[in-house]
Write a protein that holds these residues in place. Structure first.
Motif, PDB file in Angstrom:
ATOM      1  N   ASP A 100       4.538  20.094  -1.436  1.00  0.00           N
ATOM      2  CA  ASP A 100       3.283  19.432  -1.866  1.00  0.00           C
ATOM      3  C   ASP A 100       2.080  20.303  -1.522  1.00  0.00           C
ATOM      4  O   ASP A 100       1.170  20.473  -2.328  1.00  0.00           O
ATOM      5  CB  ASP A 100       3.100  18.076  -1.149  1.00  0.00           C
ATOM      6  CG  ASP A 100       4.015  16.981  -1.702  1.00  0.00           C
ATOM      7  OD1 ASP A 100       4.462  17.116  -2.850  1.00  0.00           O
ATOM      8  OD2 ASP A 100       4.276  16.006  -0.963  1.00  0.00           O
ATOM      9  N   ILE A 101       2.084  20.828  -0.310  1.00  0.00           N
ATOM     10  CA  ILE A 101       0.949  21.620   0.161  1.00  0.00           C
ATOM     11  C   ILE A 101       0.825  22.928  -0.624  1.00  0.00           C
ATOM     12  O   ILE A 101      -0.262  23.281  -1.082  1.00  0.00           O
ATOM     13  CB  ILE A 101       1.091  21.951   1.667  1.00  0.00           C
ATOM     14  CG1 ILE A 101       1.138  20.666   2.492  1.00  0.00           C
ATOM     15  CG2 ILE A 101      -0.007  22.902   2.131  1.00  0.00           C
ATOM     16  CD1 ILE A 101      -0.157  20.200   3.037  1.00  0.00           C
ATOM     17  N   MET A 104      -0.634  22.726  -4.029  1.00  0.00           N
ATOM     18  CA  MET A 104      -2.085  22.557  -4.112  1.00  0.00           C
ATOM     19  C   MET A 104      -2.750  23.873  -4.498  1.00  0.00           C
ATOM     20  O   MET A 104      -3.790  23.892  -5.153  1.00  0.00           O
ATOM     21  CB  MET A 104      -2.653  22.094  -2.770  1.00  0.00           C
ATOM     22  CG  MET A 104      -2.318  20.678  -2.431  1.00  0.00           C
ATOM     23  SD  MET A 104      -2.977  20.294  -0.799  1.00  0.00           S
ATOM     24  CE  MET A 104      -2.252  18.683  -0.540  1.00  0.00           C
ATOM     25  N   GLY A 105      -2.143  24.973  -4.071  1.00  0.00           N
ATOM     26  CA  GLY A 105      -2.692  26.285  -4.388  1.00  0.00           C
ATOM     27  C   GLY A 105      -2.775  26.556  -5.881  1.00  0.00           C
ATOM     28  O   GLY A 105      -3.514  27.433  -6.320  1.00  0.00           O
ATOM     29  N   THR A 107      -3.500  24.066  -8.110  1.00  0.00           N
ATOM     30  CA  THR A 107      -4.234  22.959  -8.730  1.00  0.00           C
ATOM     31  C   THR A 107      -5.334  23.399  -9.677  1.00  0.00           C
ATOM     32  O   THR A 107      -5.409  22.933 -10.808  1.00  0.00           O
ATOM     33  CB  THR A 107      -4.836  22.047  -7.644  1.00  0.00           C
ATOM     34  OG1 THR A 107      -3.779  21.623  -6.796  1.00  0.00           O
ATOM     35  CG2 THR A 107      -5.512  20.845  -8.250  1.00  0.00           C
ATOM     36  N   SER A 108      -6.178  24.316  -9.210  1.00  0.00           N
ATOM     37  CA  SER A 108      -7.371  24.601 -10.004  1.00  0.00           C
ATOM     38  C   SER A 108      -7.063  25.440 -11.241  1.00  0.00           C
ATOM     39  O   SER A 108      -7.898  25.585 -12.108  1.00  0.00           O
ATOM     40  CB  SER A 108      -8.441  25.263  -9.151  1.00  0.00           C
ATOM     41  OG  SER A 108      -8.014  26.537  -8.782  1.00  0.00           O
ATOM     42  N   ARG A 110      -4.584  24.666 -13.224  1.00  0.00           N
ATOM     43  CA  ARG A 110      -3.980  23.735 -14.170  1.00  0.00           C
ATOM     44  C   ARG A 110      -5.067  22.956 -14.868  1.00  0.00           C
ATOM     45  O   ARG A 110      -6.066  22.595 -14.267  1.00  0.00           O
ATOM     46  CB  ARG A 110      -3.087  22.733 -13.416  1.00  0.00           C
ATOM     47  CG  ARG A 110      -1.651  23.115 -13.213  1.00  0.00           C
ATOM     48  CD  ARG A 110      -0.947  23.489 -14.486  1.00  0.00           C
ATOM     49  NE  ARG A 110      -0.662  24.894 -14.524  1.00  0.00           N
ATOM     50  CZ  ARG A 110      -1.029  25.709 -15.517  1.00  0.00           C
ATOM     51  NH1 ARG A 110      -1.672  25.262 -16.554  1.00  0.00           N
ATOM     52  NH2 ARG A 110      -0.738  26.977 -15.487  1.00  0.00           N
ATOM     53  N   ARG A 156       0.140  28.474   0.699  1.00  0.00           N
ATOM     54  CA  ARG A 156      -0.729  27.709  -0.204  1.00  0.00           C
ATOM     55  C   ARG A 156      -1.822  28.612  -0.779  1.00  0.00           C
ATOM     56  O   ARG A 156      -2.099  28.609  -1.976  1.00  0.00           O
ATOM     57  CB  ARG A 156      -1.367  26.533   0.542  1.00  0.00           C
ATOM     58  CG  ARG A 156      -2.016  25.510  -0.369  1.00  0.00           C
ATOM     59  CD  ARG A 156      -3.317  24.995   0.175  1.00  0.00           C
ATOM     60  NE  ARG A 156      -4.342  26.023   0.091  1.00  0.00           N
ATOM     61  CZ  ARG A 156      -5.044  26.479   1.109  1.00  0.00           C
ATOM     62  NH1 ARG A 156      -4.878  26.017   2.315  1.00  0.00           N
ATOM     63  NH2 ARG A 156      -5.930  27.435   0.940  1.00  0.00           N
TER      64      ARG A 156
END
Ligand SMILES: Nc1ncnc2c1ncn2[C@@H]1O[C@H](COP(=O)(O)OP(=O)(O)O)[C@@H](O)[C@H]1O
Ligand SMILES: [Mg+2]
Lengths: 254, 265
Positions: A100-101, A104-105, A107-108, A110, A156
């Motif tokens: 999950d962590i 996050m890396g 995320t931006s 996508r 991450r």
């Protein structure tokens, strides 16, 4: 030449809080694939400097350019991986697995609606493999040791395929063996993958051979450009503390 | 068991309750992880101002609650981001301030009666079909927004600054989150009541956190807890003539205590 355009360009940076100067007249350039260590006493302004580079704090005056762009106009934040000082002190009840962590890396990069692509998954895998946390994938972050957490935080940051990695004393509360391993991993990221590293640390002795330059920050900055003199530079700045700046100025006058 | 579904008002209450359980628990996960729990209490009281205006002016109280709750959410988020004012004190001031304003409006307007009371504690008897449609429509939008931005909201909940430095539009998403939470709270006060909605939003997630599992599982567990609580609460409330909101909250609390004991270590 790669080395001609600095990827971080800082000019006459000042930071004041309520009229009190925290950082003054900081200027430096950092070039692609450099390994920079930043040292300095607690409260010297290292974290503040990094936060300004990342746009988290606004300088009172001065200019910051990232990849040749003014900070305000810079958009490609995925090029920068940041691991803050408190990173390994995650709230132990935060509901996140290691996977999950690290995800996050991505995320931006996508779009909002789209879920993670094959490419994202590959980058996440690569980052985890590199930081040697692949086998921890389904473990809850709160159950990891300090050293493992530290590597997850870097994974991450690496998942966005950054060109710069900025680490703010990520090794607090990590045992010696893990630290050595961690330094080796950083060196590898710098040498093999060409990632620029900006590393705030107290452990300068251990990585002295790995780094290209050493910055000492204590309200002002002194920059040691010669890696072979790194240690004497450090001794110098330790001896002189704030006054070391005048040495720097002195050098310029010649 | 099936007897209660023969009443129209129970059917409406269940539809509304199920929608609210989904909305409150999913948004609640982000609220709790962001340590925003207190904001839900404050918004629930701001929504009452909208209800009061609606009751006095003869407008739809639910719609007005949504509007005022959103405005209040924006005010809170604005104070937080522009002035770094985000202490419990600010939220507490807004909370009691809203309540006072709501009571004054209602009593000046001469509407101080059971109507406001039913919004304080929730009342399944009073859920109209119009309410159900409003709840379903706004609820769909709110849930849609949460799902679309769930990756980003989760990242922000984990570490706002790291999210920001990696290019997530933190400010915008914070506004969006508080807006959605405001909508959900305003919708919920009909069934659960403004004094009790905070519990339905926060406690299922806190219970789910006791299981120490990943994000998706935490959301799902909290969703199940909220659904079970609403279902059980409404059923009990029907058969024992208990107030719906309070009964639902007692069910939530029961689940919380069980979760706490089951995961004790
Ligand atoms: N936004 C701020 N408000 C008040 N003081 C600040 C702020 N940012 C930094 N400081 C002060 O600046 C000094 C430098 O802090 P910091 O950058 O954390 O140092 P370091 O990381 O080198 O230990 C500290 O004395 C800190 O209290
Ligand atoms: Mg620091």
């Amino acid at each position: 030449m790669k080395f001609t355009v600095p990827i971080l360009d800082v000019k006459d940076l000042n930071f004041e809080v309520k009229g009190q100067s925290i950082l003054s007249n900081i200027s430096f350039e950092i070039f692609s694939s450099e390994y920079i260590a930043i040292i300095g006493p607690n409260g010297g302004g290292k974290t503040t400097l990094i936060r300004m580079l990342l746009g988290l704090d606004k300088p009172t005056s001065g200019e910051i350019k990232i990849f040749g762009k003014k900070l305000e106009d810079f958009k490609k934040w995925y090029k920068i991986g940041y691991v803050p000082q408190r990173a390994s002190h995650v709230d132990s009840s935060f509901p996140a697995t290691v996977l999950d962590i690290v995800k996050m890396g991505r995320t931006s990069q996508r779009g909002y609606l789209s879920s993670f692509s094959e490419e994202d998954k590959q980058f996440v895998q690569d980052a985890m493999l590199k930081m040697d946390v692949l086998d921890l994938s389904d473990k809850m972050i709160g159950t990891l040791s300090g050293g493992q957490r530290q590597r997850v935080m870097i994974a991450r940051a690496l998942a966005s395929k950054p060109e710069i990695l900025i680490l703010d004393e990520p090794n607090t509360g990590v045992d010696m063996v893990s630290q050595k391993r961690f330094y080796a991993l950083l060196k590898q990221l710098n040498r093999d993958d060409g990632i620029t590293i900006v590393f705030i640390t107290h452990d300068i002795g251990v990585i002295a051979d790995d780094i290209a330059r050493l910055f000492t920050i204590n309200q002002k900055a002194i920059i040691c450009n010669d890696p072979k003199q790194t240690l004497s530079c450090q001794e110098m700045s330790e001896l002189y503390g704030i006054d070391a700046h005048s040495l720097h100025v002195h050098k310029h006058e010649h | 068991m099936l007897e209660m579904f023969s009443y129209d008002f129970m059917q409406r209450a269940f539809v509304a309750g199920i929608i609210i359980a989904v909305l409150a628990s999913v948004s609640g996960t982000f609220v709790v992880l962001r340590r925003y729990s207190m904001i839900s209490e404050t918004l629930a009281h701001s929504a009452l101002v909208g209800v009061a205006v609606g009751l006095v002016a003869g407008l739809n109280p639910l719609w007005m609650a949504v509007v005022v709750a959103i405005l209040s959410a924006w005010l809170i988020e604005y104070l937080r981001s522009e002035f770094s004012l985000y202490s419990d004190a600010v939220l507490a001031i807004l909370l009691s301030g809203s309540l006072a304003i709501a009571v004054i409006i209602v009593s000046l307007g001469g509407a101080f009666n059971n109507s406001l009371f039913s919004y304080l504690f929730g009342s399944i008897l009073s859920v109209s079909s119009e309410d159900v449609i409003t709840i379903a429509a706004f609820g769909t939008v709110a849930l849609g927004i949460l799902l679309i931005f769930s990756k980003e909201l989760y990242f922000i909940a984990y570490d706002e600054e790291v999210a920001k430095t990696s290019g997530v539009k933190v400010k915008l998403l914070n506004f969006l989150l508080v807006s959605v939470v405001a909508i959900i709270i305003a919708l919920s006060i009909r069934v659960v009541g403004s004094l009790l909605i905070g519990a339905l939003m926060v406690i299922p997630t806190i219970s789910a956190l006791q299981f120490r599992v990943g994000f998706l599982k935490t959301v799902l567990i909290s969703l199940v807890f909220a659904l079970v609580s609403v279902f059980a609460g409404m059923t009990l409330s029907f058969y024992f003539s208990l107030p719906s909101g309070a009964t639902i909250v007692l069910c939530v609390l029961f689940i919380f205590i069980v979760s706490l004991i089951a995961n004790k270590r």
